[in-house]
Each structure stands twice: as structure tokens, then as C-alpha cells.
Motif scaffolding. Structure first.
Motif, PDB file in Angstrom:
ATOM      1  N   LEU A  74       1.063  -1.005  -0.242  1.00  0.00           N
ATOM      2  CA  LEU A  74      -0.043  -0.158  -0.227  1.00  0.00           C
ATOM      3  C   LEU A  74       0.679   1.069   0.003  1.00  0.00           C
ATOM      4  N   TYR A  75       2.094   1.504   0.815  1.00  0.00           N
ATOM      5  CA  TYR A  75       2.885   2.587   0.743  1.00  0.00           C
ATOM      6  C   TYR A  75       3.569   2.354  -0.546  1.00  0.00           C
ATOM      7  N   ASP A  76       3.766   1.920  -1.292  1.00  0.00           N
ATOM      8  CA  ASP A  76       4.748   1.531  -2.834  1.00  0.00           C
ATOM      9  C   ASP A  76       3.076   2.551  -3.186  1.00  0.00           C
ATOM     10  N   GLU A  77       2.278   1.598  -3.342  1.00  0.00           N
ATOM     11  CA  GLU A  77       1.076   2.042  -4.344  1.00  0.00           C
ATOM     12  C   GLU A  77       0.897   3.921  -4.163  1.00  0.00           C
TER      13      GLU A  77
ATOM     14  N   LYS B  49       1.776   7.041  -6.763  1.00  0.00           N
ATOM     15  CA  LYS B  49       0.447   8.204  -7.235  1.00  0.00           C
ATOM     16  C   LYS B  49       1.124   9.301  -6.649  1.00  0.00           C
ATOM     17  N   VAL B  50       1.849   9.573  -5.759  1.00  0.00           N
ATOM     18  CA  VAL B  50       2.695  11.000  -5.540  1.00  0.00           C
ATOM     19  C   VAL B  50       3.477  11.059  -6.434  1.00  0.00           C
ATOM     20  N   ALA B  51       4.336  11.075  -6.640  1.00  0.00           N
ATOM     21  CA  ALA B  51       4.938  10.630  -7.899  1.00  0.00           C
ATOM     22  C   ALA B  51       4.835  10.381  -9.740  1.00  0.00           C
ATOM     23  N   GLN B  52       3.789   9.828  -9.894  1.00  0.00           N
ATOM     24  CA  GLN B  52       2.664  10.569 -11.137  1.00  0.00           C
ATOM     25  C   GLN B  52       2.208  11.678 -10.791  1.00  0.00           C
ATOM     26  N   GLU B  53       1.395  11.980  -9.557  1.00  0.00           N
ATOM     27  CA  GLU B  53       1.511  13.429  -9.736  1.00  0.00           C
ATOM     28  C   GLU B  53       1.812  14.522  -9.926  1.00  0.00           C
ATOM     29  N   ALA B  54       3.296  14.517  -9.071  1.00  0.00           N
ATOM     30  CA  ALA B  54       4.243  15.036  -9.411  1.00  0.00           C
ATOM     31  C   ALA B  54       4.629  15.513 -11.195  1.00  0.00           C
TER      32      ALA B  54
ATOM     33  N   SER C  92       5.868  21.284  -3.769  1.00  0.00           N
ATOM     34  CA  SER C  92       5.464  22.139  -2.839  1.00  0.00           C
ATOM     35  C   SER C  92       3.866  21.402  -1.964  1.00  0.00           C
ATOM     36  N   PHE C  93       2.708  21.901  -2.769  1.00  0.00           N
ATOM     37  CA  PHE C  93       2.317  20.672  -2.466  1.00  0.00           C
ATOM     38  C   PHE C  93       1.395  19.896  -1.956  1.00  0.00           C
ATOM     39  N   LEU C  94       2.253  19.113  -3.063  1.00  0.00           N
ATOM     40  CA  LEU C  94       2.426  18.030  -2.514  1.00  0.00           C
ATOM     41  C   LEU C  94       2.568  16.691  -1.323  1.00  0.00           C
ATOM     42  N   ALA C  95       4.432  18.011  -0.754  1.00  0.00           N
ATOM     43  CA  ALA C  95       4.435  17.745   0.480  1.00  0.00           C
ATOM     44  C   ALA C  95       3.650  18.143   1.100  1.00  0.00           C
ATOM     45  N   ARG C  96       2.729  19.252   1.201  1.00  0.00           N
ATOM     46  CA  ARG C  96       1.803  19.439   2.293  1.00  0.00           C
ATOM     47  C   ARG C  96       1.005  18.626   2.532  1.00  0.00           C
ATOM     48  N   LYS C  97       0.508  18.692   1.088  1.00  0.00           N
ATOM     49  CA  LYS C  97      -1.022  17.363   1.414  1.00  0.00           C
ATOM     50  C   LYS C  97      -1.271  15.749   1.973  1.00  0.00           C
ATOM     51  N   TYR C  98       0.730  15.764   1.289  1.00  0.00           N
ATOM     52  CA  TYR C  98       0.819  13.772   2.401  1.00  0.00           C
ATOM     53  C   TYR C  98       1.819  13.816   3.082  1.00  0.00           C
ATOM     54  N   SER C  99       1.717  14.988   4.072  1.00  0.00           N
ATOM     55  CA  SER C  99       3.349  15.492   5.345  1.00  0.00           C
ATOM     56  C   SER C  99       4.629  14.760   4.859  1.00  0.00           C
TER      57      SER C  99
ATOM     58  N   ILE D 130       9.642  13.092  -1.921  1.00  0.00           N
ATOM     59  CA  ILE D 130       9.100  13.178  -2.915  1.00  0.00           C
ATOM     60  C   ILE D 130       9.770  12.957  -4.397  1.00  0.00           C
ATOM     61  N   SER D 131      11.256  14.059  -4.340  1.00  0.00           N
ATOM     62  CA  SER D 131      11.877  14.406  -5.814  1.00  0.00           C
ATOM     63  C   SER D 131      12.535  12.979  -5.771  1.00  0.00           C
ATOM     64  N   ASN D 132      13.060  12.373  -4.269  1.00  0.00           N
ATOM     65  CA  ASN D 132      13.073  10.783  -4.404  1.00  0.00           C
ATOM     66  C   ASN D 132      12.517   9.718  -4.418  1.00  0.00           C
ATOM     67  N   TRP D 133      11.130   9.686  -4.843  1.00  0.00           N
ATOM     68  CA  TRP D 133      10.047   9.308  -5.158  1.00  0.00           C
ATOM     69  C   TRP D 133       9.929   9.195  -6.536  1.00  0.00           C
ATOM     70  N   VAL D 134      10.200  10.349  -7.121  1.00  0.00           N
ATOM     71  CA  VAL D 134      10.238  10.596  -8.890  1.00  0.00           C
ATOM     72  C   VAL D 134      11.574  10.297  -9.417  1.00  0.00           C
ATOM     73  N   LYS D 135      12.292  10.051  -8.755  1.00  0.00           N
ATOM     74  CA  LYS D 135      13.492   9.513  -9.156  1.00  0.00           C
ATOM     75  C   LYS D 135      13.368   8.315  -9.616  1.00  0.00           C
ATOM     76  N   PHE D 136      13.000   7.079  -8.205  1.00  0.00           N
ATOM     77  CA  PHE D 136      12.912   6.054  -8.232  1.00  0.00           C
ATOM     78  C   PHE D 136      11.368   5.746  -9.332  1.00  0.00           C
TER      79      PHE D 136
END
Length: 112
Positions: free
Chosen positions: A6-9, A13-18, A25-32, A38-44
Motif C-alpha cells: 500500500l505504501y509503494d502504491e 501515486k504521489v510520484a505520478q502526480e508530481a 511543495s503542494f504534494l509535500a503539504r498534502k501528504y505530510s 517526493i523528489s526521491n520518489w519521482v527519481k525512483f
């Protein structure tokens, strides 16, 4: 280290949104979480699925135009539906009345 599916999904999802253009910055606030996370998740995400998985600017523009077109059509359909509902309600009210479209004899002028 085992990770929760679930955490991977959620990370994907957050990476796709980015990638689709939502500000980090918006996603960081949204998902705490921190923006660097988030940048690392996008790279991954890009490493895992490749650059082909990220939409091009032209694809984003086409998607935005398609969404705008669908929203316009939906607004038109909602207006038409509202008009039809109003029309149906008026017809139901007329059916409740006894002979609503006909005048009675008392309303007609009499010859003298």
C-alpha cells in the motif's frame, strides 16, 4: 527491507502526480512528507518505469484540452437535464389538476 504494498502504491501515486505537473511543495503539504522525499520518489519512479512512462508536454496539453471539452459537455448535459426535470415537474402538476387546459362553461360568455 520489506516495504508495504500500500505504501509503494501511495509513493507511485504521489510520484505520478508530481510528474503530471502538480507542484512538489503542494504534494509535500498534502501528504505530510518533505519535498526531498517526493523528489526521491519521482527519481525512483523514473528509474523503475523509465522515461517513457512520463507524459510529454504535448500529451499533457492534449489531456487538458480533452478534460476541458468533457467538462463543457457535462455542464451542457446538466443544464439540459435540469430543464427536462423542470418540464416533467410542470407536467406532473398539470396532471394533478382536473382538465387544466379546458375552460369550463361558466368561463364562456353567454349570448343574450
Amino acid at each position: 527491507m520489506r516495504s508495504n504494498k500500500l505504501y509503494d502504491e501511495q509513493r507511485i501515486k504521489v510520484a505520478q502526480e508530481a510528474i503530471h505537473g502538480t507542484k512538489i511543495s503542494f504534494l509535500a503539504r498534502k501528504y505530510s512528507v518533505s519535498p526531498s522525499t517526493i523528489s526521491n520518489w519521482v527519481k525512483f519512479y523514473k528509474e523503475r518505469f523509465g522515461e517513457e512512462a512520463t507524459p510529454s508536454v504535448q500529451e499533457r496539453i492534449e489531456d487538458a484540452e480533452r478534460v476541458q471539452d468533457l467538462e463543457t459537455k457535462m455542464e451542457t448535459a446538466i443544464k439540459l437535464l435540469g430543464e427536462k426535470d423542470l418540464e416533467i415537474e410542470l407536467l406532473r402538476e398539470l396532471l394533478k389538476k382536473a382538465n387544466p387546459a379546458y375552460k369550463t362553461d361558466s368561463n364562456w360568455p353567454t349570448k343574450r
